[in-house]
Design a protein around this motif. Structure first.
Motif, PDB file in Angstrom:
ATOM      1  N   HIS A   1       2.834 -23.485 -41.887  1.00 58.02           N
ATOM      2  CA  HIS A   1       1.768 -23.076 -40.962  1.00 58.02           C
ATOM      3  C   HIS A   1       0.419 -23.593 -41.473  1.00 58.02           C
ATOM      4  O   HIS A   1      -0.329 -24.268 -40.776  1.00 58.02           O
ATOM      5  N   GLN A   2       0.128 -23.351 -42.767  1.00 56.32           N
ATOM      6  CA  GLN A   2      -1.146 -23.765 -43.380  1.00 56.32           C
ATOM      7  C   GLN A   2      -1.368 -25.270 -43.242  1.00 56.32           C
ATOM      8  O   GLN A   2      -2.443 -25.722 -42.853  1.00 56.32           O
TER       9      GLN A   2
ATOM     10  N   THR B   1      -2.418 -26.233 -39.672  1.00 55.12           N
ATOM     11  CA  THR B   1      -3.430 -25.502 -38.885  1.00 55.12           C
ATOM     12  C   THR B   1      -4.523 -26.481 -38.491  1.00 55.12           C
ATOM     13  O   THR B   1      -4.819 -26.693 -37.359  1.00 55.12           O
TER      14      THR B   1
END
Ligand SMILES: CNc1nc2cc3nc[nH]c(=O)c3cc2[nH]1
Length: 372
Positions: free
Chosen positions: A365-366, A369
């Motif tokens: 996810h990071q 982003t």
């Protein structure tokens, strides 16, 4: 359980594990990333910077050091550790892959690989026996069998014949290996064919090695093919021996490979990308030459505690890169290596807390982003 490797913690929720690998120049905590130091130098980094960035072991290349300055010279000067003032472990690749990837004129025979040097055009024959002799002269802590890495698009028949020769070469590598203090790893081939991978591994285990590497990957194959091979081999590789995937990879590749139970990795990506201004951060990749960083006084990565992120702004790193300053390569490389090694440290910690599954989800996810 072999006495040079112990699995220390198996994550409760997936195949990831931490381990301890003991070599003549010290212990290594796995999963581990090995910075690539092809010509006895991790480009643009001094040994003390490497240690400062957290490097436990580096990789060097038999093919390059055999051609220049020559393994006998390095041996006479006290071996690779003294030659490059690196007192921690070194792993050397055996040269087959580098001949395949660096030379046009080459001929593969049962005896070995005939090739023309990419440096001065001289002709050479690299055999399993010579490869092991070179690696012993260099004095690496972990040495690799001499193998053939088939092209990514090779058909089944070629791959089948090639792996049979790689097994014969593995036996010859082991027979030629006299320095028992060095660890000798076998290299599993078999292309994208899981049954051939299984055959290769069974044959290598029959010979017996101190660790097992997956070869023939990161040679341009599609990601799903790479993951399939990783999956197929993960359950076949002996769990109590070190598992090394050669040439891997991006940060995502490392997380995916650890999740599948692999322990060791090497790749030129952090060092090569650094010299091209492509930097890794906790929010994804930063292309430092972009105009948006012209007045950015912030650190490259606010979440990174490396020397570069503590002392320089993105604006300055962009200026150095655009001016072609040598310091650009030095600082960019230091950060990328420190970032890769801190990623491996965070991975080891997540495994110890049985949290690697959650780490893997959060990491993906990071990294996606903020697309840079
Ligand atoms: C950068 N990708 C990559 N680096 C490799 C090194 C290798 N060494 C020995 N044998 C291999 O099959 C092999 C494959 C590799 N792929």
């Amino acid at each position: 359980m072999p006495d040079h490797f112990q699995v220390e913690h198996q994550d409760g929720g997936c195949r990831a594990r931490t381990g301890r690998l003991t070599t003549p120049h010290g212990e290594i905590q796995t999963p581990i990333f090995m910075p690539v130091g092809t010509n006895a130098s991790v480009k643009a980094m001094r040994p003390e910077d490497l240690t400062d960035a957290g490097a436990q072991i580096i990789l060097a290349n038999t093919y390059h050091l055999y051609l220049r300055p020559g393994h006998r010279l390095v041996e006479e000067l006290g071996g690779l550790h003294r030659f490059m003032s690196w007192d921690r472990p070194i792993l050397t690749d055996s040269g087959g892959f580098q001949v395949y990837s660096l030379t046009e004129l080459r001929k593969i025979t049962e005896e070995g690989v005939k090739f023309r040097s990419h440096i001065d055009g001289s002709m050479h024959l690299l055999t399993p026996e010579l490869s092991i002799k070179v690696q012993e002269a260099l004095g690496a802590d972990i040495i690799m069998c001499f193998d053939e890495c088939p092209p990514a698009d090779a058909g089944r028949e070629y791959v089948e014949r090639s792996l049979a020769m790689t097994t014969r070469w593995a036996q010859r590598s082991k027979d030629a290996h006299t320095r028992r203090d060095q660890l000798l790893f076998g290299i599993v081939q078999g292309g994208r064919f899981s049954d051939l991978r299984q055959r290769s591994l069974q044959e290598l285990q029959g010979i017996g090695f101190d660790g097992y590497a997956l070869g023939g990957l990161s040679v341009g194959e599609e990601k799903p093919v790479m993951h399939e091979v990783m999956d197929a081999c993960s359950d076949l590789l002996p769990a109590d021996y070190p598992r090394y995937i050669m040439g891997i990879g991006t940060p995502e590749d490392l997380v995916e490979a650890v999740w599948r139970g692999y322990d060791m990795f090497d790749c030129v990506m952090p060092t090569r990308n650094a010299r091209n201004g492509m930097l890794f951060t906790s929010q994804g990749r930063v292309n430092i030459k972009r105009k948006q960083y012209e007045q950015d006084q912030g650190p490259l990565d606010p979440a990174c505690s490396c020397y570069v992120c503590r002392n320089y702004s993105r604006a300055y790193l962009r200026h150095l890169f655009r001016s072609g300053e040598i310091l650009a390569s030095m600082l960019n490389t230091h950060h990328n290596i420190a970032w890769y090694l801190s990623l491996m440290g965070r991975i080891r910690e997540a495994i110890r807390q049985d949290q690697f599954e959650a780490f893997r989800k959060e990491f993906y996810h990071q990294q996606h982003t903020t697309a840079e």
